[in-house]
Every structure is written in structure tokens, then in C-alpha cells.
Design a protein around this motif. Structure first.
Motif, PDB file in Angstrom:
ATOM      1  N   GLY A 175     -25.731  -6.657   8.114  1.00  0.00           N
ATOM      2  CA  GLY A 175     -24.535  -5.881   8.401  1.00  0.00           C
ATOM      3  C   GLY A 175     -24.538  -4.534   7.708  1.00  0.00           C
ATOM      4  O   GLY A 175     -24.176  -3.513   8.308  1.00  0.00           O
ATOM      5  N   TYR A 176     -24.957  -4.507   6.435  1.00  0.00           N
ATOM      6  CA  TYR A 176     -24.972  -3.222   5.745  1.00  0.00           C
ATOM      7  C   TYR A 176     -25.939  -2.255   6.407  1.00  0.00           C
ATOM      8  O   TYR A 176     -25.614  -1.096   6.643  1.00  0.00           O
ATOM      9  CB  TYR A 176     -25.347  -3.361   4.264  1.00  0.00           C
ATOM     10  N   ARG A 177     -27.139  -2.733   6.719  1.00  0.00           N
ATOM     11  CA  ARG A 177     -28.102  -1.805   7.307  1.00  0.00           C
ATOM     12  C   ARG A 177     -27.636  -1.323   8.677  1.00  0.00           C
ATOM     13  O   ARG A 177     -27.851  -0.162   9.043  1.00  0.00           O
ATOM     14  CB  ARG A 177     -29.476  -2.466   7.414  1.00  0.00           C
ATOM     15  N   ALA A 178     -26.956  -2.183   9.439  1.00  0.00           N
ATOM     16  CA  ALA A 178     -26.419  -1.747  10.726  1.00  0.00           C
ATOM     17  C   ALA A 178     -25.370  -0.658  10.530  1.00  0.00           C
ATOM     18  O   ALA A 178     -25.388   0.370  11.222  1.00  0.00           O
ATOM     19  CB  ALA A 178     -25.828  -2.931  11.481  1.00  0.00           C
ATOM     20  N   VAL A 179     -24.459  -0.857   9.595  1.00  0.00           N
ATOM     21  CA  VAL A 179     -23.411   0.135   9.334  1.00  0.00           C
ATOM     22  C   VAL A 179     -24.022   1.454   8.894  1.00  0.00           C
ATOM     23  O   VAL A 179     -23.653   2.533   9.376  1.00  0.00           O
ATOM     24  CB  VAL A 179     -22.439  -0.406   8.265  1.00  0.00           C
ATOM     25  N   ASN A 180     -24.979   1.401   7.968  1.00  0.00           N
ATOM     26  CA  ASN A 180     -25.582   2.617   7.453  1.00  0.00           C
ATOM     27  C   ASN A 180     -26.376   3.350   8.526  1.00  0.00           C
ATOM     28  O   ASN A 180     -26.385   4.583   8.581  1.00  0.00           O
ATOM     29  CB  ASN A 180     -26.470   2.264   6.261  1.00  0.00           C
ATOM     30  N   ARG A 195     -15.055  12.737  16.907  1.00  0.00           N
ATOM     31  CA  ARG A 195     -14.102  11.629  17.028  1.00  0.00           C
ATOM     32  C   ARG A 195     -14.824  10.294  17.233  1.00  0.00           C
ATOM     33  O   ARG A 195     -14.455   9.294  16.619  1.00  0.00           O
ATOM     34  CB  ARG A 195     -13.135  11.888  18.194  1.00  0.00           C
ATOM     35  N   PHE A 196     -15.839  10.287  18.073  1.00  0.00           N
ATOM     36  CA  PHE A 196     -16.542   9.037  18.380  1.00  0.00           C
ATOM     37  C   PHE A 196     -17.166   8.422  17.129  1.00  0.00           C
ATOM     38  O   PHE A 196     -17.207   7.193  16.994  1.00  0.00           O
ATOM     39  CB  PHE A 196     -17.627   9.310  19.424  1.00  0.00           C
ATOM     40  N   GLY A 197     -17.631   9.236  16.215  1.00  0.00           N
ATOM     41  CA  GLY A 197     -18.317   8.707  15.039  1.00  0.00           C
ATOM     42  C   GLY A 197     -17.427   8.372  13.864  1.00  0.00           C
ATOM     43  O   GLY A 197     -17.916   7.931  12.819  1.00  0.00           O
ATOM     44  N   THR A 198     -16.121   8.549  14.027  1.00  0.00           N
ATOM     45  CA  THR A 198     -15.220   8.343  12.888  1.00  0.00           C
ATOM     46  C   THR A 198     -15.292   6.914  12.345  1.00  0.00           C
ATOM     47  O   THR A 198     -15.385   6.699  11.132  1.00  0.00           O
ATOM     48  CB  THR A 198     -13.772   8.671  13.289  1.00  0.00           C
ATOM     49  N   ALA A 199     -15.246   5.923  13.212  1.00  0.00           N
ATOM     50  CA  ALA A 199     -15.260   4.525  12.752  1.00  0.00           C
ATOM     51  C   ALA A 199     -16.554   4.204  12.012  1.00  0.00           C
ATOM     52  O   ALA A 199     -16.537   3.537  10.965  1.00  0.00           O
ATOM     53  CB  ALA A 199     -15.080   3.580  13.938  1.00  0.00           C
ATOM     54  N   SER A 200     -17.675   4.689  12.527  1.00  0.00           N
ATOM     55  CA  SER A 200     -18.953   4.435  11.861  1.00  0.00           C
ATOM     56  C   SER A 200     -18.993   5.094  10.486  1.00  0.00           C
ATOM     57  O   SER A 200     -19.464   4.490   9.512  1.00  0.00           O
ATOM     58  CB  SER A 200     -20.104   4.956  12.726  1.00  0.00           C
ATOM     59  N   ALA A 201     -18.500   6.332  10.402  1.00  0.00           N
ATOM     60  CA  ALA A 201     -18.499   7.028   9.117  1.00  0.00           C
ATOM     61  C   ALA A 201     -17.580   6.340   8.114  1.00  0.00           C
ATOM     62  O   ALA A 201     -17.951   6.168   6.936  1.00  0.00           O
ATOM     63  CB  ALA A 201     -18.070   8.476   9.318  1.00  0.00           C
ATOM     64  N   ARG A 202     -16.406   5.907   8.559  1.00  0.00           N
ATOM     65  CA  ARG A 202     -15.471   5.251   7.636  1.00  0.00           C
ATOM     66  C   ARG A 202     -16.009   3.886   7.186  1.00  0.00           C
ATOM     67  O   ARG A 202     -15.834   3.489   6.026  1.00  0.00           O
ATOM     68  CB  ARG A 202     -14.103   5.078   8.307  1.00  0.00           C
ATOM     69  N   ALA A 203     -16.648   3.170   8.096  1.00  0.00           N
ATOM     70  CA  ALA A 203     -17.228   1.878   7.718  1.00  0.00           C
ATOM     71  C   ALA A 203     -18.309   2.068   6.665  1.00  0.00           C
ATOM     72  O   ALA A 203     -18.421   1.282   5.705  1.00  0.00           O
ATOM     73  CB  ALA A 203     -17.801   1.180   8.951  1.00  0.00           C
ATOM     74  N   ASP A 204     -19.126   3.105   6.832  1.00  0.00           N
ATOM     75  CA  ASP A 204     -20.181   3.367   5.846  1.00  0.00           C
ATOM     76  C   ASP A 204     -19.577   3.752   4.499  1.00  0.00           C
ATOM     77  O   ASP A 204     -20.060   3.305   3.443  1.00  0.00           O
ATOM     78  CB  ASP A 204     -21.090   4.479   6.357  1.00  0.00           C
ATOM     79  N   ASP A 205     -18.530   4.567   4.512  1.00  0.00           N
ATOM     80  CA  ASP A 205     -17.862   4.911   3.252  1.00  0.00           C
ATOM     81  C   ASP A 205     -17.370   3.661   2.537  1.00  0.00           C
ATOM     82  O   ASP A 205     -17.556   3.504   1.320  1.00  0.00           O
ATOM     83  CB  ASP A 205     -16.675   5.843   3.522  1.00  0.00           C
TER      84      ASP A 205
END
Length: 320
Positions: A175-180, A195-205
């Protein structure tokens, strides 16, 4: 509790240690790497579901992360009473998600090019380490970019996967490597992914909040290994760690700046976009020799993170 029930965490500990040592020994595979395969699959999914909205990006992230985590959870369940198979699976996965050895090798290649005064070769190599535009960078700029990248990516490529492996076993590693990976693909600012990448960026943070602080703490402990001062590393971390625009990278970079006795931060250019980053540390700008010191520091921090992860898994197994 029975030893059979404790086999899960114990086998995970053995697998994490074996995977860490395998990464140290051979680094990343240049062909058919599982993370590269995930990236291609995620890219294909993104092209199918893309829309210029945060909701679409959240759905994309949920599927792209949820699918491999579900597979990992099924694999963990299937091997819950097969400790040898479980340890082997965790070892292979740990090796696949770690990138510490490759990070240090890239830093060594950069240091070698700069030591030969081969600026064109060094500029060609920088994209292997970070997304900064290398065209206008001199030797000092390339050295700083490399040291900053090594400091930040020690958390992303080594400490964070080990932390999530200790917290959640096989699904945590995957899961971590997928998020990163999604953050690297779509989490950056720009007209397509703003806008599309917001969820991915916040999950990585969120996924890196704890690992980045552990990276900084381990950097403080490891400072003597690069002729640095733990007190200076801790002082710069406390003073400057929050000044970076990232909620996580600044902690890693500030602690590294203090441990190495250098000053990081300044003007960065990304695809024509200029960012003025705050100063981290009190010393001179890093030189070529500091690249090799940063790589050595990264190795020490990674070893400390592996020890913490293995100890946490063993303690969980023994408690059972």
C-alpha cells in the motif's frame, strides 16, 4: 499463545530483514521491476478514468491503491500458517518496494561525474534523482540538488516502506509503495493534475507523516557516522524542519543539513516554474564530498529503520 499464531509477525520480521539485505546486496532490478509494472497499470487506469476533478482523482487513487492492497491482504491470509512461504513473500515484496541501494548508487554516479568536472554527464544524471531542471545548474547546484534528494528519498524509498511493513505487514508494504508511486505520477501541480492529483498527493503526505519524523530522528542518531554532530542535527531539525513547503520533506532535509553541517534550500526550477525554498541549516552549501557523506548517512539511517521495523515485528510476535 501458540507459536503457530505468532508465526505471522515473526515470519514478517524475517522477511523484512531478508528483503532489506537483498536490496543492500543487489539494488533494484533494471528489467521487469514490479513497481514499474504497477506504474504502467496505474497509467493505463488513469488514461481511462481521467477527468479534471478531485472526485475523479479520488476514485482513481482508491482503485489504484485498493486493488494491490487487497491482493496483498489475500496473500497474507493465505500464508498465515505457512511461515516459510510468508517470509519468502515478505522478503521479495520488501526488496521490490525499497530503493535505498539504488538511491546511493545514483548519488555515487553523480559524485563521480562532478569529481571529473563532467557537468554534462552530471546534468544528464540528475533526472534519476529528482524532477529539478538540470540545464541551468552548475556543480554547486547539482551537489545541492543531489544532497536534498538523497535526504528526502531516504524517507520515501527506505524508511517509510519499512515503517508500513512493521505497522501493517504485507499490505502495508504494498500500500505504501502504491501511494508513493501515484504521488510521483499525478501528485504534482500542473494544468492536468492540479485537481485530479489532489487525493494522491494528500494520501502520500499522510502516509509519510510518521516516517519522515523517524527519518529525521534516525539522522540525528547517525550523525557521528558522517563526522557530524547529533546536537547540531537536532537543533536544525527543530528550528528549520517546518519551514519547507512539504509537511514531510523539510524534516528529513533539515536534519540532514544539521548532521552534514551544510546549508540546503534556495532557488529551484521545475519545468520552467521557479520556487524559492527556505534555507535549512547553517553551514556552507554542500560540495561534491558532501554527496558521498549524504549517501553514507542514508545507509546508516536505512539500517536503523530496518532495525526498528524488525524489532517492532518481533515484539508483536513474542507478545502473541
Amino acid at each position: 499463545m501458540s507459536g503457530r499464531r505468532a508465526a505471522g509477525p515473526i515470519a514478517d520480521a524475517v522477511g523484512v530483514l531478508a528483503g532489506f539485505l537483498l536490496d543492500r546486496a543487489v539494488g533494484d532490478s533494471r528489467r521487469w521491476h514490479p513497481v514499474a509494472g504497477f506504474g504502467r497499470a496505474a497509467g493505463a487506469l488513469e488514461r481511462r478514468v481521467y477527468a479534471d476533478s478531485r472526485a475523479a482523482g479520488a476514485r482513481f487513487a482508491a482503485v489504484a491503491v485498493g486493488a494491490p492492497v487487497a491482493v496483498a491482504a489475500v496473500a497474507a491470509y493465505a500464508t498465515r500458517r505457512r511461515p516459510v512461504a510468508r517470509a519468502a513473500l515478505v522478503a521479495a515484496t520488501t526488496w521490490a518496494v525499497l530503493g535505498g541501494e539504488s538511491l546511493r548508487r545514483e548519488a555515487g554516479v553523480m559524485a563521480g561525474a562532478l569529481e571529473r568536472d563532467d557537468l554534462p554527464a552530471a546534468r544528464r544524471r540528475l533526472p534519476h534523482l529528482c524532477g529539478r531542471d538540470p540545464a541551468g545548474l552548475d556543480a554547486a547546484g547539482l551537489a545541492r540538488a543531489t544532497v536534498e534528494s538523497v535526504a528526502e528519498n531516504t524517507s520515501d524509498a527506505v524508511v517509510a516502506p519499512l515503517v508500513w511493513g512493521a505497522l501493517a505487514g504485507l499490505p502495508g508494504l504494498v500500500g505504501y509503495r502504491a501511494v508513493n508511486t501515484l504521488d510521483a505520477m499525478v501528485g504534482h501541480r500542473g494544468p492536468r493534475y492540479g485537481r485530479f492529483g489532489t487525493a494522491s498527493a494528500r494520501a502520500d503526505d499522510a502516509a509519510n507523516l510518521l516516517p519522515s519524523r523517524l527519518t529525521a530522528a534516525l539522522t540525528v542518531v547517525a550523525a557521528p557516522g558522517v563526522a557530524g554532530s547529533p546536537a547540531a542535527a537536532a537543533r536544525v531539525w527543530r528550528r528549520d524542519g517546518h519551514r519547507h513547503p512539504s509537511p514531510n520533506s523539510g524534516h528529513c532535509e533539515a536534519a540532514a543539513a544539521g548532521a552534514l553541517g551544510v546549508r540546503l534550500g534556495g532557488r529551484n526550477v521545475y519545468d520552467g516554474r521557479v520556487e524559492e525554498r527556505p534555507t535549512l541549516g547553517d553551514g556552507p552549501p554542500p560540495g561534491v564530498a558532501d554527496i558521498r557523506r549524504a549517501a553514507r548517512l542514508s545507509g546508516l539511517v536505512g539500517a536503523g529503520a530496518a532495525a526498528v521495523a524488525v524489532a517492532a515485528l518481533l515484539a508483536r510476535g513474542w507478545r502473541r
